[in-house]
Structure formats: structure tokens, C-alpha cells
Design an enzyme around this catalytic site. Structure first.
Site, PDB file in Angstrom:
ATOM      1  N   HIS A  81       0.844  -1.198   0.000  1.00 24.33           N
ATOM      2  CA  HIS A  81       0.000   0.000   0.000  1.00 24.33           C
ATOM      3  C   HIS A  81       0.875   1.242   0.000  1.00 24.33           C
ATOM      4  O   HIS A  81       1.690   1.425   0.898  1.00 24.33           O
ATOM      5  CB  HIS A  81      -0.938   0.010   1.210  1.00 24.33           C
TER       6      HIS A  81
ATOM      7  N   TYR B 135      -9.499   5.709   6.779  1.00 26.55           N
ATOM      8  CA  TYR B 135      -9.641   6.115   8.182  1.00 26.55           C
ATOM      9  C   TYR B 135     -10.689   7.228   8.202  1.00 26.55           C
ATOM     10  O   TYR B 135     -10.457   8.297   7.623  1.00 26.55           O
ATOM     11  CB  TYR B 135      -8.321   6.665   8.723  1.00 26.55           C
TER      12      TYR B 135
ATOM     13  N   PRO C 198      -5.021   1.224  18.617  1.00 22.55           N
ATOM     14  CA  PRO C 198      -4.695   0.652  17.301  1.00 22.55           C
ATOM     15  C   PRO C 198      -4.635   1.665  16.145  1.00 22.55           C
ATOM     16  O   PRO C 198      -4.081   1.333  15.095  1.00 22.55           O
ATOM     17  CB  PRO C 198      -5.816  -0.361  17.066  1.00 22.55           C
TER      18      PRO C 198
ATOM     19  N   LYS D  52       0.354   0.694  14.998  1.00 26.89           N
ATOM     20  CA  LYS D  52       1.725   0.691  15.530  1.00 26.89           C
ATOM     21  C   LYS D  52       2.030  -0.445  16.504  1.00 26.89           C
ATOM     22  O   LYS D  52       3.190  -0.653  16.869  1.00 26.89           O
ATOM     23  CB  LYS D  52       2.019   2.032  16.233  1.00 26.89           C
TER      24      LYS D  52
ATOM     25  N   TYR E  66       3.706   6.733   9.621  1.00 27.02           N
ATOM     26  CA  TYR E  66       2.877   5.583   9.237  1.00 27.02           C
ATOM     27  C   TYR E  66       3.724   4.453   8.663  1.00 27.02           C
ATOM     28  O   TYR E  66       3.530   3.280   9.003  1.00 27.02           O
ATOM     29  CB  TYR E  66       1.800   6.018   8.232  1.00 27.02           C
TER      30      TYR E  66
HETATM   31  P1  FAD Z   1       1.150 -10.839  22.197  1.00 30.11           P
HETATM   32  O1  FAD Z   1       0.691 -10.942  20.795  1.00 30.11           O
HETATM   33  O2  FAD Z   1       0.168 -10.465  23.243  1.00 30.11           O
HETATM   34  O3  FAD Z   1       1.815 -12.237  22.563  1.00 30.11           O
HETATM   35  C1  FAD Z   1       2.138 -12.593  23.881  1.00 30.11           C
HETATM   36  C2  FAD Z   1       2.085 -14.093  24.013  1.00 30.11           C
HETATM   37  O4  FAD Z   1       2.480 -14.444  25.329  1.00 30.11           O
HETATM   38  C3  FAD Z   1       0.686 -14.648  23.818  1.00 30.11           C
HETATM   39  O5  FAD Z   1       0.711 -15.702  22.874  1.00 30.11           O
HETATM   40  C4  FAD Z   1       0.267 -15.136  25.218  1.00 30.11           C
HETATM   41  O6  FAD Z   1      -0.577 -16.268  25.159  1.00 30.11           O
HETATM   42  C5  FAD Z   1       1.623 -15.447  25.840  1.00 30.11           C
HETATM   43  N1  FAD Z   1       1.635 -15.329  27.296  1.00 30.11           N
HETATM   44  C6  FAD Z   1       1.016 -14.411  28.084  1.00 30.11           C
HETATM   45  N2  FAD Z   1       1.279 -14.632  29.373  1.00 30.11           N
HETATM   46  C7  FAD Z   1       2.088 -15.713  29.424  1.00 30.11           C
HETATM   47  C8  FAD Z   1       2.712 -16.411  30.467  1.00 30.11           C
HETATM   48  N3  FAD Z   1       2.525 -16.056  31.743  1.00 30.11           N
HETATM   49  N4  FAD Z   1       3.485 -17.475  30.157  1.00 30.11           N
HETATM   50  C9  FAD Z   1       3.679 -17.851  28.876  1.00 30.11           C
HETATM   51  N5  FAD Z   1       3.103 -17.206  27.831  1.00 30.11           N
HETATM   52  C10 FAD Z   1       2.327 -16.155  28.100  1.00 30.11           C
HETATM   53  N6  FAD Z   1      -2.110  -3.887  16.585  1.00 30.11           N
HETATM   54  C11 FAD Z   1      -2.200  -3.301  15.417  1.00 30.11           C
HETATM   55  O7  FAD Z   1      -1.194  -2.771  14.925  1.00 30.11           O
HETATM   56  N7  FAD Z   1      -3.411  -3.312  14.730  1.00 30.11           N
HETATM   57  C12 FAD Z   1      -4.525  -3.934  15.241  1.00 30.11           C
HETATM   58  O8  FAD Z   1      -5.572  -3.958  14.615  1.00 30.11           O
HETATM   59  C13 FAD Z   1      -4.456  -4.539  16.484  1.00 30.11           C
HETATM   60  N8  FAD Z   1      -5.533  -5.134  17.044  1.00 30.11           N
HETATM   61  C14 FAD Z   1      -5.403  -5.696  18.289  1.00 30.11           C
HETATM   62  C15 FAD Z   1      -6.510  -6.300  18.901  1.00 30.11           C
HETATM   63  C16 FAD Z   1      -6.396  -6.856  20.188  1.00 30.11           C
HETATM   64  C17 FAD Z   1      -7.602  -7.508  20.842  1.00 30.11           C
HETATM   65  C18 FAD Z   1      -5.146  -6.805  20.870  1.00 30.11           C
HETATM   66  C19 FAD Z   1      -5.015  -7.394  22.266  1.00 30.11           C
HETATM   67  C20 FAD Z   1      -4.058  -6.215  20.237  1.00 30.11           C
HETATM   68  C21 FAD Z   1      -4.172  -5.656  18.965  1.00 30.11           C
HETATM   69  N9  FAD Z   1      -3.081  -5.058  18.318  1.00 30.11           N
HETATM   70  C22 FAD Z   1      -3.195  -4.491  17.130  1.00 30.11           C
HETATM   71  C23 FAD Z   1      -1.795  -5.022  18.916  1.00 30.11           C
HETATM   72  C24 FAD Z   1      -0.896  -6.126  18.375  1.00 30.11           C
HETATM   73  O9  FAD Z   1      -1.655  -7.259  18.099  1.00 30.11           O
HETATM   74  C25 FAD Z   1       0.162  -6.381  19.428  1.00 30.11           C
HETATM   75  O10 FAD Z   1       0.945  -5.208  19.534  1.00 30.11           O
HETATM   76  C26 FAD Z   1       1.042  -7.590  19.147  1.00 30.11           C
HETATM   77  O11 FAD Z   1       0.295  -8.772  19.251  1.00 30.11           O
HETATM   78  C27 FAD Z   1       2.199  -7.624  20.141  1.00 30.11           C
HETATM   79  O12 FAD Z   1       2.860  -8.845  20.054  1.00 30.11           O
HETATM   80  P2  FAD Z   1       3.535  -9.493  21.329  1.00 30.11           P
HETATM   81  O13 FAD Z   1       4.154 -10.750  20.827  1.00 30.11           O
HETATM   82  O14 FAD Z   1       4.398  -8.484  22.001  1.00 30.11           O
HETATM   83  O15 FAD Z   1       2.358  -9.798  22.339  1.00 30.11           O
HETATM   84  C1  DHB Z   2      -5.725  -2.562  10.767  1.00 27.95           C
HETATM   85  C2  DHB Z   2      -5.702  -2.208  12.081  1.00 27.95           C
HETATM   86  C3  DHB Z   2      -5.305  -0.927  12.415  1.00 27.95           C
HETATM   87  O1  DHB Z   2      -5.260  -0.564  13.698  1.00 27.95           O
HETATM   88  C4  DHB Z   2      -4.945  -0.011  11.470  1.00 27.95           C
HETATM   89  O2  DHB Z   2      -4.577   1.233  11.844  1.00 27.95           O
HETATM   90  C5  DHB Z   2      -4.933  -0.382  10.162  1.00 27.95           C
HETATM   91  C6  DHB Z   2      -5.337  -1.672   9.809  1.00 27.95           C
HETATM   92  C7  DHB Z   2      -6.163  -3.931  10.398  1.00 27.95           C
HETATM   93  O3  DHB Z   2      -6.464  -4.721  11.290  1.00 27.95           O
HETATM   94  O4  DHB Z   2      -6.231  -4.215   9.206  1.00 27.95           O
END
Ligand code: FAD
Ligand code: DHB
Length: 389
Positions: free
Chosen positions: A72, A200, A292, A296, A384
Site C-alpha cells: 500500500h 480512516y 490501534p 503501531k 505511518y
Molecule cells: P502478544 O501478541 O500479546 O503475545 C504474547 C504471548 O504471550 C501470547 O501468545 C500469550 O498467550 C503469551 N503469554 C502471556 N502470558 C504468558 C505467560 N505467563 N506465560 C507464557 N506465555 C504467556 N495492533 C495493530 O497494529 N493493529 C490492530 O488492529 C491490532 N488489534 C489488536 C486487537 C487486540 C484484541 C489486541 C489485544 C491487540 C491488537 N493489536 C493491534 C496489537 C498487536 O496485536 C500487538 O501489539 C502484538 O500482538 C504484540 O505482540 P507481542 O508478541 O508483544 O504480544
Molecule cells: C488494521 C488495524 C489498524 O489498527 C490499522 O490502523 C490499520 C489496519 C487492520 O487490522 O487491518
């Protein structure tokens, strides 16, 4: 059991770090609380910054992304019935990639399993011990038995609700938080995206986002009340609400269908400092959360992984602790800029319950300035596509 680095959490941060380290011969064990299928069932981010894309290539897991991801070069912003597009390539020379977090995680699991990397699923009661000494160890329960792994370092990649951040003593940890008075309701539907760029939308009824995963998989979000549950939102209600928040030309061409996933996420800005305590390093959502808007979350997790990976490589390959000693400072410098951008995009595009007529005029002036001003568009584009690591 022994490993050079124990990684807590098998989300994108933990898996990416483990894969990068594996390629440098640094031995890791990943401990995940859930099953692989559970982790892959979570629908989350969809937009990858240039830096994240490069890290995927460096980790050797980019083939499918390079084949199936969608580049994109611009995005649409709308308010009421007005819209304008911001071209990332024109301002930054680069672009973003549409490729879902689910796919990133699947590719990482596949690569890790193919390489024989150790992942232990369904772990419970993870405890990080002696992180402030030279001999940390991690204990956990799996299949009814308690196990111990001795290690050099622990990477806390266990998300916002994990144990890693809470292992850092209260007297050391500083936390900064802002909670927003609304959530995002997201749906996934097997329908063609309404537009080939993301939209957006700021509207009188609240924010909406039109995104996608591929040519026949759309991801849409609407700002909702914090108290709402997915059951409050029939598909019909969702589509009607989305149509009312986007410019007419898109509303008229929107193709709707049954939702295959529907969930609500609260919005929060959160940072913990420092991101290192002794031999424990926090990475990704374990250390910080962004709302979100602006995509980021996953991308900031990836920049932490970059700094930690380089620090650990420097330590093991050159016996130089400089990179791990400066990890927290380097990661936080970039984290705060992503926090600022996400907060600003959220403030610019949402309707807040306590917004006054004055606040609305300021928001509108901000959007009109952005529509007319090249430099302002350049600032958005730079943030972005992702600030440099
Ligand atoms: P996580 O993905 O949270 O992974 C952490 C892992 O650790 C998980 O698998 C969990 O099961 C495991 N864990 C937790 N506690 C323990 C423990 N005690 N022992 C062992 N394992 C454990 N970001 C965007 O940019 N766009 C979005 O649209 C967006 N939507 C989101 C929607 C939701 C509901 C959430 C919660 C987040 C969203 N995010 C989004 C943020 C993005 O998904 C996260 O920033 C990203 O997943 C971060 O990755 P991570 O590996 O640091 O953490
Ligand atoms: C998506 C999520 C976001 O938070 C965003 O800014 C753009 C795209 C997505 O889930 O596709």
C-alpha cells in the site's frame, strides 16, 4: 534444561526474536501459555511497516509475505463526506505491506518447527527467578510437572497480561497510562474490500476504518461504547453503522456479507520504564500498548525485537554488552514516538464523549490543515511507514 535465552510468550515478538537468534546459532526456548491454534485464532494487526518487513526477510520467513502481501502506497482519510489521500511513497520513498498478524505468526511457527526450535505450549505458573543475578532461571508447570530452565537471559515477550513486567520490582518500574473512553468493534468478512486503499474515517457518529487482508477478505472497524459486547452488534447493525460513517461513494459500493469474526478491543496507551531489569528484557506488548489507530502495536514490538536481537548478537559474538546495556534506552526512544503518533491519530479521528464544540472545531482544523499541507502529510507518512530503527 538449559538455554542461552528463555523467551516467555509465543506471540509475534517472542517468535520473531527466537527465529532471528536461531539463525545466529543462539539457542532459545519459547514458553507459550496457550496452544498454537489458540494463538493463530486471534485476529489482530494487518499493516506491516518497512522495518518489520525487513526483519521478516532477515529472519528468513518472508517468502509467503512477498508473494501474498499487498503493498500500500497511500491511505485515505475522510471527515463527513470529504476525503483526501496521503501518498507514503511520494513523501518517504517507501510503503507499507498488508499482511495479517495471523499470517506472520503462522509463518514464524512453521519456520521454528521446521528448524527444530524448542517451543513448549500450555505452560502454567511461569516464574522468572534471580533476573537481577548472573544466573537467572525460569520455572513453570507443564503436563502436571514442574520444570526449570537455566539461562543467560530472559526475554519477556508475554504481552500486556504476562508475568514478565510484573517481575520487575515496583520500586524500579515506572508506568505511564492513558485509557480512552471507547473501544473498537472489528469484523472480518469474506467480501472484497470497499477500496484498494485503507480508509480512516472521522464522522459525526464516530470513527470507522476500512481495512483488508486480501482481495476477498475485508477487515472493518467502528468505534463503539466500552460497555458494548459483540452480541449487541448484529451483522446488520454493524454494516448500517459502517455505511453511516464513511463517505457516500464508498457506502454505496460497500459489499456486505456474514461476519466470520467479531470482537471488541478497548483502547489504551501504556508504557513501562525501564524495559530491562538485570538479565530480563521486556519486548512488545509486555512493555507498551498503543491504541490501534495508525497500526503501531505489532510494528513497535518488531522494533524492540530488532534492538534486543542486535544487543544479544553483540554480546554473544563480540563479547560486548553495549547493545544490551543500551537496549531499554534505544527501544524506549522509538516507543514514545509510536505512542505519540497513535495518540494523535486517535485524537484526530475519534469522537470523545466529553468533546466540546471547541474541541470539535480544533479537530476539524487539524484535519483541514492536514488535507492542505504537504509537510503535515509528510509527517503522517513518515510515522505511518515507520520511523527508522
Ligand atoms: P502478544 O501478541 O500479546 O503475545 C504474547 C504471548 O504471550 C501470547 O501468545 C500469550 O498467550 C503469551 N503469554 C502471556 N502470558 C504468558 C505467560 N505467563 N506465560 C507464557 N506465555 C504467556 N495492533 C495493530 O497494529 N493493529 C490492530 O488492529 C491490532 N488489534 C489488536 C486487537 C487486540 C484484541 C489486541 C489485544 C491487540 C491488537 N493489536 C493491534 C496489537 C498487536 O496485536 C500487538 O501489539 C502484538 O500482538 C504484540 O505482540 P507481542 O508478541 O508483544 O504480544
Ligand atoms: C488494521 C488495524 C489498524 O489498527 C490499522 O490502523 C490499520 C489496519 C487492520 O487490522 O487491518
Amino acid at each position: 534444561m538449559r538455554a542461552q535465552v528463555v523467551i516467555i510468550g509465543g506471540g509475534p515478538s517472542g517468535l520473531l526474536l527466537s527465529q532471528l537468534l536461531l539463525r545466529r546459532g543462539i539457542d532459545t526456548v519459547v514458553l507459550e501459555r496457550k496452544t498454537r491454534d489458540y494463538v493463530l485464532g486471534r485476529i489482530r494487526a494487518g499493516v506491516l511497516e518497512t522495518g518489520m518487513v525487513s526483519l521478516m526477510r532477515k529472519a528468513g520467513i518472508a517468502d509467503r509475505m512477498d508473494r501474498e502481501g499487498i503493498i500500500h502506497e497511500s491511505t485515505v482519510l475522510s471527515f463527513d463526506d470529504q476525503e483526501f489521500s496521503i501518498n507514503f511513497t511520494e513523501h518517504t520513498g517507501t510503503h507499507v505491506m498488508i499482511y495479517g498478524q495471523t499470517e506472520v505468526t503462522r509463518d514464524l511457527y512453521d519456520a521454528r518447527e521446521a528448524a527444530g526450535g524448542r517451543i513448549i505450549y500450555n505452560v502454567e505458573n511461569v516464574v522468572i527467578n534471580d533476573a537481577d543475578t548472573d544466573k537467572p532461571f525460569v520455572t513453570f508447570d507443564v503436563g502436571g510437572a514442574t520444570q526449570q530452565i537455566d539461562c543467560d537471559f530472559v526475554a519477556g515477550c508475554d504481552g500486556f497480561h504476562g508475568v514478565s513486567r510484573r517481575t520487575i520490582p515496583h520500586g524500579v518500574r515506572r508506568e505511564y497510562e492513558k485509557v480512552y473512553p471507547f473501544g473498537w468493534l472489528g469484523i472480518l468478512s469474506e467480501t472484497p474490500p470497499v477500496n484498494d486503499e485503507l480508509i480512516y474515517a472521522n464522522s459525526a457518529r464516530g470513527f470507522a476504518l476500512c481495512s483488508m487482508r486480501n482481495a476477498n477478505l475485508s477487515r472493518y472497524y467502528v468505534q463503539c461504547q466500552l460497555e458494548d459486547t459483540p452480541d449487541d452488534w448484529s451483522d446488520q447493525r454493524f454494516w448500517d453503522e459502517l455505511r453511516s460513517r464513511i463517505p457516500e461513494k464508498y457506502a454505496d459500493t460497500l459489499i456486505t456479507g456474514p461476519s466470520i469474526e467479531k470482537s471488541i478491543a478497548p483502547l489504551r496507551s501504556f508504557v513501562t520504564e525501564p524495559m530491562r531489569w538485570g538479565r530480563l528484557f521486556l519486548c512488545g506488548d509486555a512493555a507498551h500498548i498503543v491504541p490501534p489507530t495508525g497500526a503501531k502495536g505489532l510494528n513497535t514490538a518488531a522494533s524492540d525485537v530488532h534492538y534486543l536481537y542486535h544487543g544479544l548478537m553483540q554480546y554473544y559474538e563480540e563479547a560486548d554488552p553495549e547493545g544490551i546495556d543500551r537496549y531499554s534506552e534505544r527501544a524506549l526512544a522509538r516507543v514514545w514516538k509510536a505512542e505519540r503518533f497513535s495518540w494523535w491519530m486517535t485524537t484526530l479521528l475519534h469522537r470523545f464523549p466529553d468533546q466540546t464544540a471547541f474541541d470539535l472545531k480544533i479537530q476539524r482544523a487539524d484535519l483541514e490543515f492536514l488535507r492542505a499541507n504537504r509537510e503535515a502529510q509528510s509527517v503522517l507518512a513518515q510515522n505511518y511507514v515507520g520511523l527508522p530503527y
